[in-house]
Scaffold this motif. Sequence first.
Motif, PDB file in Angstrom:
ATOM      1  N   LYS A 310       8.914  10.407   1.358  1.00 48.47           N
ATOM      2  CA  LYS A 310       7.801  11.007   0.620  1.00 48.47           C
ATOM      3  C   LYS A 310       6.933  11.832   1.575  1.00 48.47           C
ATOM      4  N   LYS A 311       6.646  13.056   1.175  1.00 48.62           N
ATOM      5  CA  LYS A 311       5.824  13.931   2.014  1.00 48.62           C
ATOM      6  C   LYS A 311       4.345  13.679   1.734  1.00 48.62           C
ATOM      7  N   HIS A 312       3.602  13.393   2.796  1.00 44.40           N
ATOM      8  CA  HIS A 312       2.159  13.129   2.696  1.00 44.40           C
ATOM      9  C   HIS A 312       1.555  13.304   4.083  1.00 44.40           C
ATOM     10  N   ASN A 313       0.288  12.976   4.247  1.00 45.10           N
ATOM     11  CA  ASN A 313      -0.384  13.143   5.542  1.00 45.10           C
ATOM     12  C   ASN A 313      -0.722  11.809   6.215  1.00 45.10           C
ATOM     13  N   TYR A 314      -0.196  10.696   5.700  1.00 41.87           N
ATOM     14  CA  TYR A 314      -0.520   9.392   6.281  1.00 41.87           C
ATOM     15  C   TYR A 314       0.111   9.250   7.669  1.00 41.87           C
ATOM     16  N   ILE A 315      -0.671   8.657   8.579  1.00 43.51           N
ATOM     17  CA  ILE A 315      -0.140   8.329   9.903  1.00 43.51           C
ATOM     18  C   ILE A 315      -0.490   6.891  10.303  1.00 43.51           C
ATOM     19  N   TYR A 316      -1.206   6.199   9.441  1.00 40.35           N
ATOM     20  CA  TYR A 316      -1.556   4.794   9.708  1.00 40.35           C
ATOM     21  C   TYR A 316      -1.269   3.957   8.468  1.00 40.35           C
ATOM     22  N   MET A 317      -0.935   2.700   8.706  1.00 41.49           N
ATOM     23  CA  MET A 317      -0.802   1.769   7.586  1.00 41.49           C
ATOM     24  C   MET A 317      -1.084   0.363   8.073  1.00 41.49           C
ATOM     25  N   CYS A 318      -1.482  -0.473   7.132  1.00 37.31           N
ATOM     26  CA  CYS A 318      -1.770  -1.869   7.426  1.00 37.31           C
ATOM     27  C   CYS A 318      -1.496  -2.681   6.171  1.00 37.31           C
ATOM     28  N   ALA A 319      -0.970  -3.856   6.344  1.00 39.27           N
ATOM     29  CA  ALA A 319      -0.667  -4.703   5.190  1.00 39.27           C
ATOM     30  C   ALA A 319      -1.934  -4.979   4.393  1.00 39.27           C
ATOM     31  N   LYS A 320      -1.798  -5.011   3.089  1.00 37.12           N
ATOM     32  CA  LYS A 320      -2.949  -5.280   2.229  1.00 37.12           C
ATOM     33  C   LYS A 320      -3.415  -6.718   2.391  1.00 37.12           C
ATOM     34  N   GLU A 321      -4.683  -6.869   2.291  1.00 32.18           N
ATOM     35  CA  GLU A 321      -5.304  -8.179   2.501  1.00 32.18           C
ATOM     36  C   GLU A 321      -5.003  -9.184   1.390  1.00 32.18           C
ATOM     37  N   ASP A 322      -4.427  -8.717   0.286  1.00 24.85           N
ATOM     38  CA  ASP A 322      -4.096  -9.635  -0.810  1.00 24.85           C
ATOM     39  C   ASP A 322      -2.711 -10.265  -0.641  1.00 24.85           C
ATOM     40  N   PHE A 323      -2.037  -9.940   0.467  1.00 25.65           N
ATOM     41  CA  PHE A 323      -0.704 -10.478   0.784  1.00 25.65           C
ATOM     42  C   PHE A 323       0.312 -10.195  -0.325  1.00 25.65           C
ATOM     43  N   SER A 324       0.141  -9.053  -0.954  1.00 28.45           N
ATOM     44  CA  SER A 324       1.059  -8.646  -2.020  1.00 28.45           C
ATOM     45  C   SER A 324       2.348  -8.068  -1.450  1.00 28.45           C
TER      46      SER A 324
END
Length: 354
Positions: A310-324
């Motif tokens: 998928k084309k986008h501008n994201y360069i960071y990610m982190c797991a969601k705090e809801d542990f989904s």
Amino acid sequence: MSEQNNQKPHLLKKFLIALGILLLLLLAFTGFNYYFKYYGPNVTDNQEYLYIHTGSNFNDVLKTIENEGIVKDTTSFMQVAYSMKYENRVKPGKYRLYKGMGNKKFIRMLFLGEQEPVDLAFHSSSRLRLKSQFAGYVAKKIEPDSASLLALLDSTSYLTKYGFTPDNVYTMFLPNTYKMFWNTSAEKFFNRMNEEYQKFWTPERKEKAKAAGLTPIQVSILASIVDAEALHDDEMPTIAGLYLNRLNRGMKLEADPTIIFALQDFTIRRVLNKYLTFNSPYNTYLNVGLPPGPIMMPSVNAVNAVLNYKKHNYIYMCAKEDFSGYHNFATNMADHLVNARKFQQALNQRNIKR
């Protein structure tokens, strides 16, 4: 005088009748013995399969049959085997046994090599992260032992003909279920897997890899990281796009699963700062670019996610705090730090320290 003459034909008649009955009994006995020896039930249910190893001769087969109680009457089995000239036609393989099978049917199956193929199924799984684990798993399904399989997996000279190295050869094995014979040699196993690999990498897939600036091997290496990061397949294309953004910008991937792989400690649930300095070519916090090989066997979905990222501008990610199992994505460090703080707090609340 005439009475004595009359008794002779009578006695002869009785003798001939008795002889005829005796002959009939002998024929009946011979027929019964033949039938019982060739067609009578002889195979037991002590074993589900008879394994005949490569290089075995008739005496080896006979010894296995005796030791494992595969037939009730070994003598009749041996006699029929010799009469069918099986002693010079031994074929290795995995043969399914059926209780009550007669000698002729049983030996005919062995004579013709009518073995049952095995289903060799391996899928993207944390249980098969390492080549040694993979070799051990495959060795339980086919005849070659794990040592012979691992020797080829680690052989630079052997893998060169396929275009792989000991570091990246794991990318050749695509998760699927494959039918093959139990006595497939280690070399033939590799040939079969390479054939499947070549079939998978169609011109269309190769073109997509090229458009992403990757070789097929690099696609699979990146896919292994994507697979390790993604709990949900529908998020894979987004994660793949993020890592490609970082690669294209010359940024380090900083993928936590590569740290876990480098440390070879798959019990880690929380990657701490002290782990980030571990010296390894698989540590993407220290090294720019992709690691030298995959960190697990990537699923086909993960490979396709990289090819159809998928084309986008994201360069960071982190797991969601809801542990989904999903992630919060960010285009800048400030937003990422907010997301990271929320997840760290959630870890602390659950007392997950490592």
